[in-house]
Design a protein around this motif. Structure first.
Motif, PDB file in Angstrom:
ATOM      1  N   UNK A 203       0.810  -1.188   0.000  1.00 25.39           N
ATOM      2  CA  UNK A 203       0.000   0.000   0.000  1.00 25.39           C
ATOM      3  C   UNK A 203       0.860   1.263   0.000  1.00 25.39           C
ATOM      4  N   UNK A 204       2.155   1.120   0.160  1.00 29.73           N
ATOM      5  CA  UNK A 204       3.011   2.295   0.210  1.00 29.73           C
ATOM      6  C   UNK A 204       3.380   2.804  -1.175  1.00 29.73           C
ATOM      7  N   UNK A 205       3.302   1.953  -2.189  1.00 28.70           N
ATOM      8  CA  UNK A 205       3.716   2.343  -3.531  1.00 28.70           C
ATOM      9  C   UNK A 205       2.572   2.878  -4.379  1.00 28.70           C
ATOM     10  N   UNK A 206       1.456   3.183  -3.765  1.00 26.14           N
ATOM     11  CA  UNK A 206       0.293   3.678  -4.493  1.00 26.14           C
ATOM     12  C   UNK A 206       0.166   5.175  -4.254  1.00 26.14           C
ATOM     13  N   UNK A 207      -0.118   5.904  -5.316  1.00 23.51           N
ATOM     14  CA  UNK A 207      -0.265   7.358  -5.182  1.00 23.51           C
ATOM     15  C   UNK A 207      -1.675   7.704  -4.715  1.00 23.51           C
TER      16      UNK A 207
ATOM     17  N   UNK B 246      -5.718   3.770   3.456  1.00 27.07           N
ATOM     18  CA  UNK B 246      -6.716   3.636   4.513  1.00 27.07           C
ATOM     19  C   UNK B 246      -6.012   3.397   5.838  1.00 27.07           C
ATOM     20  N   UNK B 247      -6.644   3.836   6.918  1.00 27.31           N
ATOM     21  CA  UNK B 247      -6.089   3.575   8.245  1.00 27.31           C
ATOM     22  C   UNK B 247      -6.242   2.093   8.561  1.00 27.31           C
ATOM     23  N   UNK B 248      -5.260   1.508   9.266  1.00 24.48           N
ATOM     24  CA  UNK B 248      -5.382   0.094   9.635  1.00 24.48           C
ATOM     25  C   UNK B 248      -6.669  -0.151  10.417  1.00 24.48           C
TER      26      UNK B 248
ATOM     27  N   UNK C 204     -13.077   0.744   5.553  1.00 23.80           N
ATOM     28  CA  UNK C 204     -12.694   0.665   4.148  1.00 23.80           C
ATOM     29  C   UNK C 204     -11.598  -0.374   3.932  1.00 23.80           C
ATOM     30  N   UNK C 205     -10.625  -0.394   4.820  1.00 23.50           N
ATOM     31  CA  UNK C 205      -9.514  -1.337   4.695  1.00 23.50           C
ATOM     32  C   UNK C 205     -10.003  -2.771   4.857  1.00 23.50           C
ATOM     33  N   UNK C 206     -10.848  -3.008   5.838  1.00 23.37           N
ATOM     34  CA  UNK C 206     -11.388  -4.349   6.070  1.00 23.37           C
ATOM     35  C   UNK C 206     -12.249  -4.784   4.890  1.00 23.37           C
TER      36      UNK C 206
ATOM     37  N   UNK D 147     -11.900  -3.829   1.763  1.00 19.22           N
ATOM     38  CA  UNK D 147     -10.996  -4.124   0.659  1.00 19.22           C
ATOM     39  C   UNK D 147     -10.338  -5.486   0.844  1.00 19.22           C
ATOM     40  N   UNK D 148      -9.862  -5.777   2.033  1.00 17.94           N
ATOM     41  CA  UNK D 148      -9.239  -7.076   2.301  1.00 17.94           C
ATOM     42  C   UNK D 148     -10.237  -8.215   2.124  1.00 17.94           C
ATOM     43  N   UNK D 149     -11.462  -8.004   2.569  1.00 19.72           N
ATOM     44  CA  UNK D 149     -12.496  -9.023   2.432  1.00 19.72           C
ATOM     45  C   UNK D 149     -12.798  -9.285   0.963  1.00 19.72           C
ATOM     46  N   UNK D 150     -12.904  -8.228   0.173  1.00 18.81           N
ATOM     47  CA  UNK D 150     -13.186  -8.369  -1.254  1.00 18.81           C
ATOM     48  C   UNK D 150     -12.064  -9.122  -1.960  1.00 18.81           C
TER      49      UNK D 150
END
Length: 39
Positions: A1-5, A9-11, A15-17, A19-22
């Motif tokens: 996630x660091x190489x994206x401009x 999302x906060x851990x 939104x992060x959860x 995305x991970x679920x999807x």
């Protein structure tokens, strides 16, 4: 996630959860591919 401009999302944010679920759901049933090991 660091190489994206984009603003990451906060851990453990909703939104992060989501995305991970999807991403995990999309990968269900797919074979696992790993690099070959050479001796």
């Amino acid at each position: 996630m660091q190489d994206v401009r984009a603003t990451p999302y906060k851990p453990l944010s909703d939104e992060f959860i989501a995305l991970e679920t999807y991403v995990a759901w999309r990968g269900l049933g797919l074979p696992v591919e790993t690099p070959a090991v050479r001796n």
